[in-house]
Design an enzyme around this catalytic site. Structure first.
Site, PDB file in Angstrom:
ATOM      1  N   GLU A 241       0.836  -1.198   0.000  1.00 59.43           N
ATOM      2  CA  GLU A 241       0.000   0.000   0.000  1.00 59.43           C
ATOM      3  C   GLU A 241       0.877   1.257   0.000  1.00 59.43           C
ATOM      4  O   GLU A 241       2.093   1.190   0.066  1.00 59.43           O
ATOM      5  CB  GLU A 241      -0.979  -0.023   1.181  1.00 59.43           C
ATOM      6  CG  GLU A 241      -0.355  -0.094   2.557  1.00 59.43           C
ATOM      7  CD  GLU A 241       0.125   1.248   3.053  1.00 59.43           C
ATOM      8  OE1 GLU A 241      -0.618   2.237   2.952  1.00 59.43           O
ATOM      9  OE2 GLU A 241       1.260   1.307   3.587  1.00 59.43           O
ATOM     10  N   TYR A 243       2.166   5.277   1.074  1.00 63.36           N
ATOM     11  CA  TYR A 243       2.393   6.207   2.186  1.00 63.36           C
ATOM     12  C   TYR A 243       1.311   7.278   2.309  1.00 63.36           C
ATOM     13  O   TYR A 243       1.040   7.770   3.399  1.00 63.36           O
ATOM     14  CB  TYR A 243       3.698   6.972   1.956  1.00 63.36           C
ATOM     15  CG  TYR A 243       4.973   6.254   2.288  1.00 63.36           C
ATOM     16  CD1 TYR A 243       5.255   5.838   3.582  1.00 63.36           C
ATOM     17  CD2 TYR A 243       5.929   6.040   1.307  1.00 63.36           C
ATOM     18  CE1 TYR A 243       6.456   5.214   3.882  1.00 63.36           C
ATOM     19  CE2 TYR A 243       7.135   5.419   1.606  1.00 63.36           C
ATOM     20  CZ  TYR A 243       7.391   5.003   2.892  1.00 63.36           C
ATOM     21  OH  TYR A 243       8.568   4.393   3.189  1.00 63.36           O
ATOM     22  N   THR A 274       2.337  -3.246   4.285  1.00 57.44           N
ATOM     23  CA  THR A 274       2.433  -1.788   4.372  1.00 57.44           C
ATOM     24  C   THR A 274       3.758  -1.326   3.804  1.00 57.44           C
ATOM     25  O   THR A 274       4.685  -2.104   3.613  1.00 57.44           O
ATOM     26  CB  THR A 274       2.351  -1.291   5.826  1.00 57.44           C
ATOM     27  OG1 THR A 274       3.579  -1.598   6.508  1.00 57.44           O
ATOM     28  CG2 THR A 274       1.182  -1.898   6.568  1.00 57.44           C
ATOM     29  N   ASP A 275       3.855  -0.031   3.571  1.00 55.91           N
ATOM     30  CA  ASP A 275       5.151   0.568   3.333  1.00 55.91           C
ATOM     31  C   ASP A 275       5.788   0.875   4.703  1.00 55.91           C
ATOM     32  O   ASP A 275       5.231   0.525   5.749  1.00 55.91           O
ATOM     33  CB  ASP A 275       5.010   1.835   2.470  1.00 55.91           C
ATOM     34  CG  ASP A 275       6.215   2.052   1.576  1.00 55.91           C
ATOM     35  OD1 ASP A 275       7.342   1.740   2.012  1.00 55.91           O
ATOM     36  OD2 ASP A 275       6.055   2.534   0.444  1.00 55.91           O
ATOM     37  N   TYR A 276       6.914   1.530   4.708  1.00 50.10           N
ATOM     38  CA  TYR A 276       7.758   1.689   5.889  1.00 50.10           C
ATOM     39  C   TYR A 276       7.073   2.499   7.001  1.00 50.10           C
ATOM     40  O   TYR A 276       6.603   3.611   6.776  1.00 50.10           O
ATOM     41  CB  TYR A 276       9.047   2.385   5.469  1.00 50.10           C
ATOM     42  CG  TYR A 276      10.277   2.040   6.257  1.00 50.10           C
ATOM     43  CD1 TYR A 276      10.934   0.838   6.070  1.00 50.10           C
ATOM     44  CD2 TYR A 276      10.801   2.933   7.184  1.00 50.10           C
ATOM     45  CE1 TYR A 276      12.094   0.526   6.766  1.00 50.10           C
ATOM     46  CE2 TYR A 276      11.949   2.643   7.891  1.00 50.10           C
ATOM     47  CZ  TYR A 276      12.599   1.432   7.685  1.00 50.10           C
ATOM     48  OH  TYR A 276      13.738   1.139   8.385  1.00 50.10           O
TER      49      TYR A 276
END
Length: 445
Positions: A241, A243, A274-276
């Site tokens: 996904e 940010y 997820t992203d970071y």
């Protein structure tokens, strides 16, 4: 075969406690597992004691990222240690993910493929497929990393965005076709898995700044930005996904995009990551929750994320996940069925990557594999150069350089006119030709 896969997944589901399942939903950054001192050659190595804690005691399900100048052999050695710890501790195998947008760009010594914007200039699904396959050979077969974070399926409509070169350009059909080809190329390599990113509309920040909010009318979203995702949803094994927030709602906790559109309309059944630091971002970047535990709760409640790129502070994540399902901590606790749903998708993904096979063992790189890898480098270099030149030929053609005797010939300074896409295109592309081609260009067609 399907029954056998289901048996393996359900066998693990029966054995895992709630805390074990939470561990499977977490992804840790490699930096948390490394020794702080460098070796004589400047590289850092895996800290076995830290690995034992995170994978043996906590049961973390995934690791991502790279270390300075790590070669394929370094990744293989680290993965062997990690998988041995997981197996001896009675944990499911750990899956390793790595950004691979233009080849195995984080495996030192590997041959990189052209950036996606260059592949887009070829308009060739065959070349895109081969680029994906080359990336997977270097990342999965050689370095032992099953999960490639690629391709980017955003539309490059915002020229000020800093990551335009990671996209296949602005045309939805080109992005869809070449994106699917890259995915098929990656997943044609045994046990290699693609991760399409970033869902949804990350590439179109309102004023061009990375991670800036995105505002897109619903009709435009469906008519253009969702086209690539419709194309790949049934084939790609995982999706990442975005940010950003879309029309005012952060993606990671957006019921409309992650459940209604992705799961219900596109019928994506794979694993969503997820992203970071995305739960943390809800708290300290988007500012829609008052606490980190509330951010984790909202992610579970609103979206359909399966794995969280936590990626540093694991203990607070475990505490927040346990609190989310605790009726003593919430008036409306999250049903543990929601966690089971995600863990089952994670385990199915690991099975697709060949990790749940009882015979699976991570092994160091053998002398024979090392020699074969070295021998293949020359051919890989030639293939990657040809991919880049195919894109370059198309670029030169677009500049209407005069064809003489079967050669495309021109010099910087000659009158050149690009397609009238934007007022700066002439200046930017002439500069590109001057820098990349060192002031002179010619290529047979």
């Amino acid at each position: 075969m399907g029954t056998e896969k289901d048996t393996l997944v359900e066998g693990w589901m029966d054995r895992l406690s709630l805390r074990d399942k939470i561990g499977q939903t977490a992804q840790i950054d490699l930096s948390e597992l490394l020794n702080t001192n460098e070796e004589e050659d400047g590289r850092v190595t895996l800290n076995a004691k830290r690995a034992q804690y995170y994978f043996g005691e906590l049961g973390i399900g995934s690791v991502l990222n790279t270390a300075k100048d790590w070669r394929a052999v370094d990744y293989r050695n680290a993965i062997q240690v990690i998988q041995d710890i997981a197996r001896k501790s009675g944990r499911p195998p750990v899956i390793y993910g790595l950004d691979s947008v233009h080849g195995a760009n984080y495996v030192w010594g590997s041959i990189m493929t052209p950036q996606p914007i260059n592949l887009a200039a070829t308009f060739s699904e065959v070349i895109a497929f081969e680029a994906g396959k080359m990336a997977a050979v270097a990342t999965t077969q050689q370095a032992g990393i099953s999960w490639l974070f690629a391709p980017v399926l955003g539309l490059a409509w915002q020229p000020s965005w800093a990551r335009v070169y990671e996209t296949f350009g602005e045309d939805p059909l080109v992005v869809a076709n070449l994106g699917l080809a890259i995915i098929q190329g990656i997943q044609s390599v045994p046990n290699a898995s693609a991760c399409a990113k970033h869902f949804l509309a990350y590439s179109n920040p309102s004023h061009g700044h990375d991670r800036e909010p995105t505002h897109i009318p619903t009709r435009i979203l469906y008519e253009y930005f969702l086209v690539p995702w419709r194309k790949v949803a049934k084939e790609v094994l995982t999706i990442m996904e975005s940010y950003t927030d879309l029309n005012g709602v952060p993606t990671v906790a957006n019921h409309d995009t992650l459940r209604r559109i992705l799961r219900d309309e596109l019928e994506f059944e794979g694993m969503l990551v997820t992203d970071y630091k995305e739960e943390e971002n809800l708290f300290n970047f988007h500012h829609i929750t008052r606490t980190y535990p509330e951010a984790v709760y909202r992610t579970l409640q609103e979206g359909s994320v399966d794995m969280s790129m936590v990626p540093l502070s694991m203990e607070p994540y475990f505490d927040a996940m346990l609190q989310a399902v605790d009726p003593n901590s919430n008036e409306r606790p999250i049903d543990t069925v929601r966690i089971d749903e995600s863990v089952r998708r994670i385990l199915r993904f690991k099975q697709q990557a060949g990790l749940l096979d009882p015979s699976y063992r991570a092994t160091p790189m053998s002398p024979e594999e090392t020699e074969a890898m070295i021998q293949n480098r020359k051919q890989e270099r030639e293939d990657a150069l040809e991919m880049a030149m195919q894109g370059l030929v198309q670029l030169v053609i677009l500049f209407h350089v005069k064809a003489v005797g079967g050669q495309l010939i021109g010099k910087v300074g000659d009158p050149i006119k690009t397609f009238p896409t934007d007022p700066q295109s002439d200046r930017l592309w002439k500069m590109y030709l001057k820098v990349v081609l060192n002031g002179q260009y010619s290529k047979s067609v």
